[in-house]
Each structure stands twice: as C-alpha cells, then as structure tokens.
Design a protein around this motif. Structure first.
Motif, short mmCIF file in Angstrom:
data_model
loop_
_atom_site.label_atom_id
_atom_site.label_comp_id
_atom_site.label_asym_id
_atom_site.label_seq_id
_atom_site.Cartn_x
_atom_site.Cartn_y
_atom_site.Cartn_z
N ASP A 262 -0.60 -12.16 -5.32
CA ASP A 262 -1.11 -10.83 -4.95
C ASP A 262 -2.59 -10.69 -5.28
O ASP A 262 -3.04 -9.62 -5.71
N GLU B 162 -3.03 -17.30 -3.17
CA GLU B 162 -3.50 -15.93 -3.41
C GLU B 162 -2.45 -14.91 -3.00
O GLU B 162 -2.22 -13.91 -3.67
N HIS C 186 -10.81 -6.95 6.40
CA HIS C 186 -9.62 -7.57 5.81
C HIS C 186 -8.46 -7.56 6.79
O HIS C 186 -7.74 -8.51 6.95
N GLU D 111 -11.02 -13.54 -1.94
CA GLU D 111 -12.29 -13.44 -2.67
C GLU D 111 -13.39 -12.86 -1.80
O GLU D 111 -13.46 -13.10 -0.61
N GLU D 112 -14.27 -12.10 -2.47
CA GLU D 112 -15.28 -11.34 -1.74
C GLU D 112 -16.59 -12.11 -1.57
O GLU D 112 -17.47 -11.69 -0.83
N SER E 107 0.82 -1.21 0.00
CA SER E 107 0.00 0.00 0.00
C SER E 107 0.85 1.26 0.00
O SER E 107 0.36 2.34 -0.27
N ARG F 241 -14.91 -2.41 5.55
CA ARG F 241 -14.31 -3.38 4.65
C ARG F 241 -12.82 -3.56 4.97
O ARG F 241 -12.32 -4.64 5.15
N GLU F 242 -12.16 -2.46 5.10
CA GLU F 242 -10.73 -2.52 5.40
C GLU F 242 -10.47 -3.23 6.72
O GLU F 242 -9.59 -4.07 6.83
N GLU G 68 -6.36 -10.37 -4.09
CA GLU G 68 -7.13 -10.04 -2.90
C GLU G 68 -7.99 -11.23 -2.54
O GLU G 68 -8.50 -11.92 -3.43
N GLU H 287 -5.16 -19.68 0.32
CA GLU H 287 -4.74 -18.36 0.78
C GLU H 287 -3.27 -18.10 0.43
O GLU H 287 -2.90 -17.00 0.04
#
Ligand SMILES: [Zn+2]
Ligand SMILES: [Zn+2]
Lengths: 302, 346
Positions: free
Chosen positions: B57, B53, B93, B61-62, B4, B89-90, B59, B50
């Motif tokens: 890189d 993923e 995560h 899955e939603e 980030s 949301r953040e 994200e 995981e």
C-alpha cells in the motif's frame, strides 16, 4: 418436492419414482423397475422394517388412493422413501440394477475421487452397514480402494444401507474389465526437497508390503493390475537392496514420478513400455525382469 | 482496491479475504520489507517494483514527477479540462493506475503468492498457519477412516502455473483436491511443497487425528505415549492408517479374496505396522548389514548433523536462506537425505 403430494391422488401418470430420483440430493439413486417392485418375493421381510408398509408400497408403485390428512400423508411419504431405499439396496445387485448403476457410474453421477493421485476417478455409492439408520452413505473409489465422505451435506445425510456393503464390490466382480489399473504413484512429503524420515520409513515399509503381495499374486498366477513400476517390483524377488538403492538415487528435486507430478513425456513412455511387454510375454513371469531391467526404474528417469 | 472509501483495509488483508483465498495467511509487512526474504523474486514477476508497492500500500514514488510532467501535460491537453494542482495530481495517478492496473494487480497477486510460499515456512508464518489449522480453516480429510482429521494446504510444485492448491492430510499422508471449486483457481506454488511436511516437524505435539471440534474439547494430550520414532512421535505418524483403518471389501459379509481379479490391491497404501518401532529397527538392521551403504550412511549422518544447526534457524529466516544453506550442506550429493528429526524448536 411438494408438488407431488397435491397432484398424485388424481394423477397416475406422475410416477412417484420419477419424482423421487429427480429430487435434489437423490442423484445417487437409480430407478427401480416396476416389475421388480411388484414381485413380492423381492420385498421379503421389508414389511416389518417399514411403517404403513402397504400404503408406502402403494405410493411407490403409484397405486396409492387413500384419503387421509396431511400428517398421515407425510408419514406415509416418509415410509415410502425408506421403503424405496431398502428395496434399492436389493435391486442394485440384480443384473438390471447393476447395469443401471453402471450407466450412472460411467456418467460420473456419483462424483470423482478427491485423492489427487486418482486423477478424478469416478466413485460409487456404498454403505458401511446393511442395517438402516446406522451410517450415512460413503463413496468408494476403485482405483485407491478407499472410501470417502460425500462433499455435499445433502448426500451426507442419505442412509448408507440404501446402497449396502456389497453392491460396489459385486459390480467389479460382474464387470472385471472395469477394474481400473492400480498405481503406485503417491505423495511424498518433503521439506526443502528432503524426504521426511518418519514418513519415508513408513512408505518403504508399505512398498515392501506391496512387493510381497505382488510376489504372492505372481506365484498364484493372478494378475496384480498395476499399470506401472512392474519391473522394479518384480526384481524385488531377489532381495530388498535394489529397492533401497533406487530410493537413495532419487535426486533431491526429482520426485516427479513418485509425487505423480505431470511430466507427460515420461509418463507416457512409461505406460507405453510397461503393460504391453508384460502382456506380450503371456504372463510368463520369469522372462519379464530381464527385458525390463534397463529402462524402467522410476527413480532413475531423469 | 478502493481504499479511499473510508475503510482503511490493506491490500494484503483484502487479498486474503477474497473468496477462494481462505487458505492464505496474512504475510507481515516486516517480512516483506526485509529484502533478504524476497531474494530472486525480482525476475519472477513483471513490474516487480510496482507490484511490491501495491502489496505494501505504498503510493507510487513522487520523484519521477518531473520527468512525467510533460506527458501529463499532453494527456491533459487531450482531455481538455485541467483543474487546479491537486486534481491534476489525482488525475495523473489515476491515468497511470488505470493503464497498468490489471498488469500490476496480477503481478502483485503472483508476487504475494511467491512471498507467501516463503512466509509460511518462517517462524511467524507457520505460527499463523497453525492458528488457522487449529480453527479448521483448511478443511478436513475426505477419507472416511481419517475421521475429519484437519488438512493443510500444499502445492505439488514450487513453480507457479503448474498445479492448483491441494490439501495434505497428516493423518493418512495423502493429498486431496479441495472440495470447493473456488480453490481450483488458487496456485499450489503459493503454498509450496515444503510447508505441509515442515508443519509436522515444527509442531510435533499436535494431535493430528482429531477434528477441530475434538481438539477444542481437550487440548493437552500426552503426545509421548509411545515415544519418538524417526524424529516424530509414534502416535503422530499417520494416525489414520493401519489395522482397522483400511477398507476391507466384502460381499454379503465375506471378504473379497486377494486372489480375485477385483480383489484388494491397494491396502498397502493405507497400512502401517502394528508396532511402529519396527520402522526404526528396519533401518538399523539395514545400516548394520549392508556394507555398500555404510559410507553413504556416514555421509548422510554428518550431513544431518550440519543440517541440524540450520534447522534451528529455519523458522526465523525465510525460505531463500534456508535453501542456500541446504544446498551447501548437501554438497551436490544426489542422495535423498531425509530430514531426520529436524528438531525445530517452536
Ligand atoms: Zn481414489
Ligand atoms: Zn486423511
């Protein structure tokens, strides 16, 4: 490193040799006895090798009292180190010197053999030449009997002549019990489990060389010093076929012994069985093979 | 892995730039995304999905969000202050990553290592390793008589956790412990047993005896000076071995006798016939004279034939397929079939 220069002239107790061997990078040197240094006989011929020989010797023996400028001082300092190195090469092949280097060897002061199959066997410093300024110091492994470059650049710049070409070999002549057991363990290059033909052919040839050497030693009744694989090689006396069979029997993924991978159980059993029985039979070579033919095939241990 | 902060570095390239990870190639996403290349790895690492993923890189899955919603609420209730949708949301995560991060991270490293073992035996991977080899990224052989010949990272086992990475010297065909202790935490299985030897067969033209500097100075050397023997250029079969490359112990200039207790016993290890064609003849002689092994030889010859076709595909396909094919051709025979002239066409 430079502390010494400022204090030495007034302070006789700051022994130059103490300081020299404690320098970073000088770990391979042992301390030469005062006694040895002051006996002119031991220094025969070095006066022509070293610039400002007398001053350098005075410095090394803590007798230096010349009033001189820094530049001169530096030159003499350099000469003193060179002189120390040259005397060192002579000293370490004396009884006292050998004993001192042996202590350092036992402590691992000279590093460990980088060869995987040597299992970190301690090294000894050596020169490839006895003439100064030709070759830097190398390290000798008594297990694989080969020479290696020091890992650190500060050691790589030390003159090999300060250790000489004979010292490490004399050490093992004088202390034969220190000769490590030799091993036939080796790395076998493979592709998906298959031996690489070119390398395998070479290794078979090398194995034949070793077998013939061992036959020769046995005829002369000299101990070969190998800790493993004794029976297989002694059997080779009869012919080469046996060995080839062994080779072909090795399963694709079963290169444990050859590749020296750690399988403690097997190896222990191996080491246990081999040398003891050999020793028990009092070197009577002819009686050995039959006792061994059963269980000592490296390749067939599954 | 805080991507980030504005540096869009991938997990893979940041993994490869870690101290001690200098030997690793950057596995291409293309290779990882081909499920075929990952066959069998699912069961080898915890939190496989995981971890994968993370390596890619991707994200998380939603679509699980709905199910997780309630948990989230709970967590939020506990912590008290709930902001608008985005921070929620953040936070969600964040909390998930925080709880599992170390497990996923170490799983990702393990998974990457295992994929890496296969990748460097693929066409793209071995090519990348060749570039690193050319640049001397893997260091040089510590043996004096190898004259700084470049080494290759290898494992002594394909199973993780057994041993650390070693360096294979093609010049003396031996393996060494890397000089720097930071490599003594790198798993050898991440390089595997096959890569080192496959490299030699794949790039027969390299001058193995040269240091990186020497090679850079003059690249194109006629490799076929002495022709091919046993599937390799004769000049490339252990160039660091043989006469004049064997340490000869001396005392005051005199050789230490073999008959001495401390005399030389290991010279065979660094020896090589003066005339390398001897190695070929020995085999021919053996095939002609030993009846017992004739049938075996026939068998291995035919096996070798079928392997030849697989060898062509090897660099493309990834490890798993090769192994499957080879198990078939090998037909359960326990014979040590040598990869004679696996003429890889790279
Ligand atoms: Zn060694
Ligand atoms: Zn080497």
């Amino acid at each position: 490193m430079d502390d010494y220069g400022t204090e030495s002239e007034s302070d006789y107790t700051s022994y130059w040799r103490d300081w020299f061997i404690s320098l970073r990078g000088n770990e391979y040197f042992c301390e030469i006895d005062e006694e040895y240094l002051t006996d002119r006989f031991n220094l025969t011929g070095l006066n022509t090798e070293v610039q400002y020989y007398q001053y350098a010797l005075d410095l090394v023996t803590d007798m230096f009292d010349l009033d001189c400028d820094d530049e001169m001082r530096e030159t003499i300092e350099k000469s003193a180190r060179h002189l120390y190195g040259l005397v060192h090469a002579r000293y370490i092949v004396t009884t006292r010197g050998l004993a001192k280097m042996l202590e350092k060897y036992k402590k691992g002061d000279f590093g460990k053999c980088p060869r995987v199959m040597c299992n970190s066997h301690p090294l000894l410093p050596m020169g490839l030449s006895d003439v100064p300024n030709l070759k830097p110091v190398k390290l000798y492994c008594a297990r694989c009997e080969d020479t290696y470059n020091p890992k650190s650049s500060r050691h790589a710049s030390i003159d090999g002549a300060y250790f000489g070409t004979s010292f490490h070999n004399i050490l093992f002549q004088v202390y034969p019990t220190l000769v490590p057991a030799k091993s036939v363990e080796r790395y076998v290059p493979r592709v998906y489990g298959f031996k690489v033909h070119a390398a395998a052919a070479l290794m078979r040839w090398q194995d034949a060389q070793r077998a013939s050497m061992r036959r020769k030693l046995r005829k002369m009744e000299v101990e070969s010093g190998f800790k493993d694989n004794e029976a297989e090689e002694l059997e080779d006396d009869e012919g080469e076929e046996d060995e080839e069979d062994e080779d072909n029997d090795v399963e694709i993924d079963d290169d444990i012994d050859e590749a020296g991978e750690e399988h403690p159980g097997q190896l222990t059993r191996y080491r246990g069985a081999g040398p003891v029985t050999i020793a028990g039979s009092g070197g009577g070579a002819s009686s050995v093979p039959s006792a061994f033919s059963g269980d000592a095939h490296m390749g067939s241990v599954a | 892995m805080s991507t980030s902060s504005g540096t869009p570095e991938s997990w893979i390239s940041s993994f490869c730039s870690l101290l001690g990870h200098e030997y690793f190639a950057e596995v291409s996403e293309e290779f990882i995304e081909d499920d075929f290349n990952l066959t069998g790895l699912q069961n080898q690492v915890a939190m496989y999905k995981e971890a994968l993923e993370m390596i890619l890189d991707v994200e998380p899955e939603e679509d699980e969000e709905d199910e997780d919603e309630e948990e989230d609420e709970d967590e939020e209730d506990v912590s008290g202050d709930v902001g608008d949708g985005t921070t929620r949301r953040e936070r969600r995560h964040h909390s998930r990553v925080a709880s599992d991060l170390s497990v996923i991270e170490s799983s990702a490293e393990m998974l990457y290592g295992l994929i890496h073992q296969r990748f460097i035996c693929s066409r793209a991977g071995i090519q990348q390793m060749a570039e690193k080899y050319e640049l001397g990224h893997f260091g040089v052989c510590p043996r004096t008589n190898c004259n700084q010949a470049r080494t290759l990272p290898v494992g002594l086992s394909d199973i993780p956790g057994e041993d650390t990475v070693k360096l294979f010297c093609p010049s003396c065909l031996d393996v060494y412990v890397p000089p720097n202790s930071r490599f003594q935490t790198v798993d050898g299985a991440f390089f595997g047993r096959t890569f080192g030897a496959l490299f030699l067969l794949t790039f027969p033209e390299y001058d193995l005896s040269r240091s990186a500097a020497e090679a850079a100075a003059s690249l194109g050397r006629a490799a076929d000076e002495q022709g091919m023997i046993n599937g390799m250029y004769a000049c490339n079969i252990a160039p660091g071995l043989g006469r004049d490359k064997i340490y000869e112990p001396r005392i005051y200039g005199f050789r230490v006798s073999e008959l001495s207790r401390s005399g030389p016993r290991m010279q065979w290890l660094r020896d090589k016939p003066d005339d390398m064609s001897l190695l070929d003849e020995a085999r021919r002689y053996h095939a002609e004279h030993d009846d017992d092994e004739d049938s075996d030889d026939d068998h291995s010859r035919s096996t070798r034939y079928s392997r030849r076709s697989t060898a062509r595909r090897r660099p493309g396909g990834g490890g798993a397929r090769q192994r499957q094919i080879q198990r078939q051709t090998q037909n359960g025979s326990p014979m040590a079939i040598e990869a004679n002239g696996a003429e890889s066409e790279l």
